[in-house]
Write a protein that holds these residues in place. Structure first.
Motif, PDB file in Angstrom:
ATOM      1  N   PHE A 235      -7.954   3.895   1.144  1.00  0.00           N
ATOM      2  CA  PHE A 235      -6.839   2.944   1.168  1.00  0.00           C
ATOM      3  C   PHE A 235      -6.410   2.650  -0.260  1.00  0.00           C
TER       4      PHE A 235
ATOM      5  N   LYS B  14      -9.190   1.231   5.060  1.00  0.00           N
ATOM      6  CA  LYS B  14     -10.173   0.646   4.137  1.00  0.00           C
ATOM      7  C   LYS B  14     -11.586   1.082   4.503  1.00  0.00           C
TER       8      LYS B  14
ATOM      9  N   THR C 295      -3.293   0.950  -2.807  1.00  0.00           N
ATOM     10  CA  THR C 295      -2.009   0.306  -3.048  1.00  0.00           C
ATOM     11  C   THR C 295      -1.249   1.147  -4.065  1.00  0.00           C
TER      12      THR C 295
ATOM     13  N   HIS D 125       0.839  -1.191   0.000  1.00  0.00           N
ATOM     14  CA  HIS D 125       0.000   0.000   0.000  1.00  0.00           C
ATOM     15  C   HIS D 125       0.881   1.250   0.000  1.00  0.00           C
TER      16      HIS D 125
END
Length: 457
Positions: A279, A274, A281, A39
């Motif tokens: 959130f 999340k 990546t 992430h």
């Protein structure tokens, strides 16, 4: 030679960096647990310590700096992911390790000198645990566990600056019957038939998390080395535990002389989560059209010891700046070395924000050669990172003039229909429209599609 000063977490002071051996400067950074995509927060220490790696190589010589960053490829999260997907653990770790390397490569990070996998150092971990037990710093519970005795190391807690009582009160400490003290931590634990395991003096099992870094660092860098880095979320318990077991296993060594910790990352002013829908990546951002060079540049605009806030606006501004700098330096040979002011900023506790400010000054002064050499030293404006900026070659001047003329007419007629139509077309094509009293600037963004301007010609 530039004098490098670094804020040592352990001493809480900014200190002049003096390597143990200037012919072999050594740095260890805690790497990822490989079970999923990295992430955005995982990428921050990679970029931070990549810049430090580049700075050290520039000062001491590329062949005189050794950088080790590990992969944790034995962990309960990995076991759970493999079970969830019905795939072998080795497949999961091999795939996610390559994902990590690909994503960090897209951010312009150099590969470290060594990238050890925990599973390749099991014998070294077992040997270190045996030594700790023999020295009275660890013990076996007789049921497959080996544990470190925290009270056997008087310096425990010096890195984080907290007492053992404070750490017990402020952390989730597992209180188990097999522990002599609540703060004792696992060096080795038993494995069932469904879990990866290795034979050991305490039975078939697998290592605890902390022991792997100590064993790998000692094998690759020695009992004493220069710099240990990582996110500040690792300071306790991971780094405290590393220090304790390493110093107890190597009483004549110092483990790491300098400890550096980067602050955490936020997204649009909030902690990345999340549950908040913020959130990301690294792959998410890359797939959304954010070039890796732009992500890297956004990171560099905040000092590593300050919380960093990722915003869409920062990404847009970073892309626009890099486009201008790439246009300014096109076809230019870089200067023989980075500008002294840039190097001085980086040498002052890795002040990338200050170095970026100096890059802006070089650009404003028209020093394209100095800008290019300085930016490339920081991992920016390299040819290998610039494909995103090449794009279709389109002269946007006629479109900007068209919009400016329409706007002038609208100011007189009070009919802004044509202005709105043009602006809508530009935005749909992936252009940012910047208006001023003297003109209009059209700035291509991620996914710019010039074919959508054909209707205007």
């Amino acid at each position: 030679m530039t004098t490098i000063k670094l804020q040592n977490t352990r001493t809480r002071k900014k200190e002049v960096f003096e390597p143990i051996d200037a012919q072999n400067v050594r740095m260890y950074v805690c790497g990822p647990t490989v079970y999923d995509r990295a992430h955005l927060g995982n990428a921050r220490p990679v970029v931070v310590f990549d810049v430090l790696f580049r700075l050290l190589r520039s000062e001491y010589g590329a062949d005189k700096v050794t950088y080790a960053r590990n992969f944790t490829d034995v962990d309960d999260k990995i076991n759970a992911r493999a079970a969830e997907r019905g795939r072998p653990i080795s497949d999961i770790t091999a795939e996610t390790t390559q994902w990590f390397l690909d994503d960090m490569g897209a951010l312009g990070a150099l590969e470290p000198t060594h990238m050890p996998r925990a599973t390749a150092y099991i014998s070294e971990m077992i040997a270190m645990i045996e030594d700790l037990i023999a020295r009275g710093h660890a013990y076996s519970d007789g049921a497959g566990h080996a544990l470190f005795s925290v009270k056997s190391y008087e310096e425990y807690g010096k890195l984080s600056g907290r007492s053992v009582d404070d750490m017990i009160a402020g952390a989730r400490v597992e209180v188990a019957d097999n522990k002599r003290d609540p703060m004792d931590f696992v060096l080795w634990k038993p494995s069932n038939d469904d879990q990866p395991g290795w034979d050991s003096p305490w039975g078939r099992g697998r290592p605890g998390w902390h022991i792997e870094c100590s064993a790998m660092a000692r094998d690759l860098l020695g009992a004493s080395f220069d710099i240990h880095g990582g996110g500040n979320d690792l300071m306790f318990p991971h780094h405290e535990n590393e220090i304790a077991q390493s110093c107890c296993a190597n009483p004549d060594g110092e483990f790491a002389n300098v400890w550096l910790h980067n602050e955490m990352l936020q997204v649009e002013g909030k902690k990345m989560s999340k549950s908040l829908g913020n959130f990301f990546t690294v792959k998410d951002l890359l797939d959304q059209g954010n070039p890796g060079e732009v992500i890297r540049f956004v990171f560099m605009q905040t000092h590593y010891r300050k919380p960093m806030d990722w915003t869409e606006e920062k990404a847009k501004q970073a892309e626009a700046t890099l486009r201008k700098w790439r246009a300014l330096t096109a076809g230019i040979e870089p200067a023989a070395s980075a500008a002294a002011a840039v190097m001085d900023a980086l040498a002052d506790d890795l002040n990338t924000a200050g170095a970026v400010a100096e890059l802006h000054k070089l650009a404003s002064a028209g020093d394209a050669a100095g800008l290019l050499a300085s930016a490339q030293m920081m991992g920016l404006l390299g040819a290998e990172m610039g494909a995103w900026a090449d794009g279709p070659s389109v002269d946007l001047t006629p479109f900007a003039d068209l919009f400016f003329a329409a706007r002038q007419t609208a100011m007189e007629t009070k009919d802004f229909g044509e202005v709105d139509r043009l602006k809508s077309t530009f935005v749909e094509a992936g252009l940012e429209v910047r208006m001023s009293k003297t003109g209009v600037e059209l700035v291509p963004g991620p996914g710019f599609d010039p074919s959508k301007l054909e209707a205007l010609t």
